[in-house]
Design an enzyme around this catalytic site. Structure first.
Site, mmCIF file in Angstrom:
data_model
loop_
_atom_site.group_PDB
_atom_site.id
_atom_site.type_symbol
_atom_site.label_atom_id
_atom_site.label_comp_id
_atom_site.label_asym_id
_atom_site.label_seq_id
_atom_site.Cartn_x
_atom_site.Cartn_y
_atom_site.Cartn_z
ATOM 1 N N ASP A 1 70.817 114.486 57.115
ATOM 2 C CA ASP A 1 69.697 115.115 56.389
ATOM 3 C C ASP A 1 69.365 114.254 55.164
ATOM 4 O OD1 ASP A 1 68.734 118.447 55.763
ATOM 5 O OD2 ASP A 1 68.312 116.789 54.416
ATOM 6 N N ASP B 1 63.140 115.338 58.421
ATOM 7 C CA ASP B 1 64.192 114.577 57.725
ATOM 8 C C ASP B 1 65.605 114.895 58.178
ATOM 9 O OD1 ASP B 1 64.787 117.027 56.418
ATOM 10 O OD2 ASP B 1 65.334 115.943 54.594
ATOM 11 N N GLU B 2 65.758 115.667 59.250
ATOM 12 C CA GLU B 2 67.130 115.961 59.660
ATOM 13 C C GLU B 2 67.275 116.047 61.171
ATOM 14 O OE1 GLU B 2 68.741 120.038 58.997
ATOM 15 O OE2 GLU B 2 66.733 120.492 58.290
HETATM 16 P P1 TTP Z 1 65.040 119.726 53.026
HETATM 17 O O1 TTP Z 1 65.924 118.788 53.779
HETATM 18 O O2 TTP Z 1 65.353 121.176 53.069
HETATM 19 O O3 TTP Z 1 65.026 119.325 51.495
HETATM 20 P P2 TTP Z 1 65.026 117.903 50.806
HETATM 21 O O4 TTP Z 1 65.222 116.808 51.785
HETATM 22 O O5 TTP Z 1 63.827 117.778 49.936
HETATM 23 O O6 TTP Z 1 66.275 117.994 49.840
HETATM 24 P P3 TTP Z 1 67.830 118.002 50.238
HETATM 25 O O7 TTP Z 1 67.938 117.902 51.726
HETATM 26 O O8 TTP Z 1 68.417 116.818 49.528
HETATM 27 O O9 TTP Z 1 68.366 119.288 49.701
HETATM 28 O O10 TTP Z 1 63.552 119.550 53.515
HETATM 29 C C1 TTP Z 1 63.017 118.303 53.899
HETATM 30 C C2 TTP Z 1 61.589 118.194 53.439
HETATM 31 O O11 TTP Z 1 60.821 119.241 54.013
HETATM 32 C C3 TTP Z 1 61.420 118.291 51.957
HETATM 33 O O12 TTP Z 1 61.557 117.038 51.306
HETATM 34 C C4 TTP Z 1 60.045 118.865 51.828
HETATM 35 C C5 TTP Z 1 59.837 119.686 53.078
HETATM 36 N N1 TTP Z 1 59.989 121.125 52.787
HETATM 37 C C6 TTP Z 1 58.843 121.852 52.517
HETATM 38 O O13 TTP Z 1 57.724 121.320 52.522
HETATM 39 N N2 TTP Z 1 58.977 123.175 52.210
HETATM 40 C C7 TTP Z 1 60.194 123.800 52.168
HETATM 41 O O14 TTP Z 1 60.283 125.009 51.870
HETATM 42 C C8 TTP Z 1 61.371 123.030 52.451
HETATM 43 C C9 TTP Z 1 62.720 123.685 52.405
HETATM 44 C C10 TTP Z 1 61.209 121.699 52.761
HETATM 45 MG MG MG Z 2 66.696 116.899 53.288
#
Ligand code: TTP
Ligand code: MG
Length: 443
Positions: A9, A107-108
């Site tokens: 992720d 992203d994951e």
């Molecule tokens: P995440 O992997 O949940 O968050 P992140 O990568 O920003 O942070 P981290 O993993 O380090 O905690 O989500 C991936 C992307 O998806 C995030 O950069 C933006 C988008 N996203 C949204 O647009 N709305 C949301 O509610 C969430 C959770 C994520």
């Molecule tokens: Mg992330």
């Protein structure tokens, strides 16, 4: 043998991409979301960097709330195209480590890396290699969790963010989970967590140890049964790839756009080397090769060619790639290139080509390369395959139409191909043995 499931992720994904493109935002609180100061205060936060998180800002929070928590934060609107571009690059990197990938979002992804120990070493080494690839090629960081149990891998990847790597050895999953707060449990939302806490249950271990009848709702119902199983580290789910791998490719965005034909040719040959290594490692067989190129300013094109037999050697891949490249080079009018990629697709179901098949010499009709962008040019192949073409070139006069019977020539090409293949496998073994030692020496 225990499964080996990896969850990867990206860290603060959208925000990290924005920081990459705007280094001046790296050290300030950065929120990806509509700017509340510009009359768009009703939007929500997509994500924010880790500095902004210290102020309590989180994804899905109204931007107006984020603003009140940190008025000095920089707010930037999301740029999905750019995130998708990085996402494709990341998924391509993941695909080098497993053919079974289950992407969960941009992203994951989960990767089933079972049985890859000989290829990539132990869990720690596997995780480090993926992290290093992502960092080197995208300049972004990814957090990784590895476990024999799917949801444990997911929890593990989140535990040491950003830039984390957490390995949970088989057999230690219950101990790993026990001290974690119930919020970490996949599927335990705010309502469930409140019910648990009201019953004096705060950690995952508390759930595992509790008599089911003393859980909220007496532990009845699918939801609670599921949570109890997870708390005991019972999760039979495997990685569910949405589709079989249809292609395999390598691409590079250059640090500085390239203009010189020679530099581009060299970059292409390097991509061919990397790709053919992966072809040998994964056993992927495909008959269409596609060159992708992006000009300065983002205009992207592909050109492809399909041959009769799978492209299995580096020599063959290079021959085909260079032919395609020469066509592109002639028509690019001196424009600089930002990105170059090479891909093999049109997957074969059989794992090994029949070297002595007469199909070896038959030309193949034009294929559809499936490009998203403009100006796709597909060529039918003048030669039977890149590999056999390369053999012919090397064989010189002997392989011309000089009195050898057709079967002699097929036999000769088959031998050349087998020799190339063997040579390249041997080179891999040498590189793996001494190359890694060398790398360790340098570190
Ligand atoms: P995440 O992997 O949940 O968050 P992140 O990568 O920003 O942070 P981290 O993993 O380090 O905690 O989500 C991936 C992307 O998806 C995030 O950069 C933006 C988008 N996203 C949204 O647009 N709305 C949301 O509610 C969430 C959770 C994520
Ligand atoms: Mg992330």
């Amino acid at each position: 043998m225990a499964r080996r499931i990896l969850h990867a992720d990206m860290d603060a994904f959208y925000a990290a991409v924005e920081e990459l493109d705007h280094p001046e935002w790296k050290d300030v609180p950065l929120v990806v979301g509509a700017d509340p100061r510009k009359g768009q205060g009703r939007g929500v936060v997509s994500t924010c960097n880790y500095i902004a998180r210290k102020f309590g800002i989180r994804s899905a929070m109204p931007v107006s709330r984020a603003y009140s928590l940190c008025p000095e934060a920089v707010f930037v609107p999301p740029r999905m195209d750019r995130y998708i571009e990085f996402s494709e690059q990341i998924m391509e990197i993941f695909s080098r480590y497993s053919p079974a990938i289950e992407p969960l979002s941009l992203d994951e992804a989960f990767l089933d890396c079972s049985g890859t120990e000989r290829l990539f070493g132990n869990d720690e080494s596997l995780g480090k290699q993926i992290k290093a690839d992502v960092r080197r090629e995208t300049r972004l960081t990814v957090s990784i969790g590895i476990s024999a149990i799917k949801f444990v891998a997911k929890i593990a990847s989140d535990l040491r963010k950003p830039d984390g790597l957490v390995v949970v050895a088989p057999g230690t999953e219950k101990d790993f989970l026990a001290p974690l707060p119930v919020e970490r449990l996949w599927g335990a939302g705010p309502r469930t967590c409140k019910q648990l806490k009201d019953s004096g249950i705060f950690t995952i271990g508390d759930i595992a140890m509790r008599e089911p009848s003393r859980l909220p709702g007496a532990g009845r119902g699918k939801h609670w049964q599921h949570l109890m199983a997870l708390a005991r580290a019972e999760d039979p789910r495997g990685v569910q790839p949405h589709r079989e791998r249809k292609s395999i490719g390598e691409e590079r965005t250059f640090g500085k756009d390239l203009f010189e034909s020679e530099a581009l040719r060299l970059a292409l040959l390097k991509l061919c080397r990397e790709l053919s290594y992966r072809v040998r490692k994964t056993g992927f067989r495909g008959r269409t090769i596609t060159l992708k190129f992006r000009y300065t300013g983002f205009e992207t094109h592909t050109r492809s060619r399909t041959v009769a037999m799978p492209v299995i050697t580096e020599t063959g891949l290079r021959a085909l790639a260079l032919q395609l490249w020469e066509e592109i080079d002639k028509t690019r009018d001196g424009r600089s290139i930002r990105l170059l990629g090479v891909q093999i697709s049109h997957a074969e179901s059989e794992s090994q080509p029949d070297l002595f098949s007469t199909e070896f010499l038959e030309p193949e009709p034009v294929a559809n390369a499936g490009s998203k962008k403009t100006d796709r040019a597909n060529y039918s192949s003048a030669n039977s395959s890149a590999d056999s073409q390369a053999s012919r070139n090397r064989g010189g006069k002997k392989n011309q139409n000089d009195g050898y019977s057709r079967s002699d020539s097929i036999l000769e090409e088959g031998k050349n191909l087998a020799r190339d293949q063997k040579l390249e496998y041997t080179m891999d073994q040498i590189n793996e043995k001494y190359g890694q030692k060398l790398q360790r020496g340098i570190q």
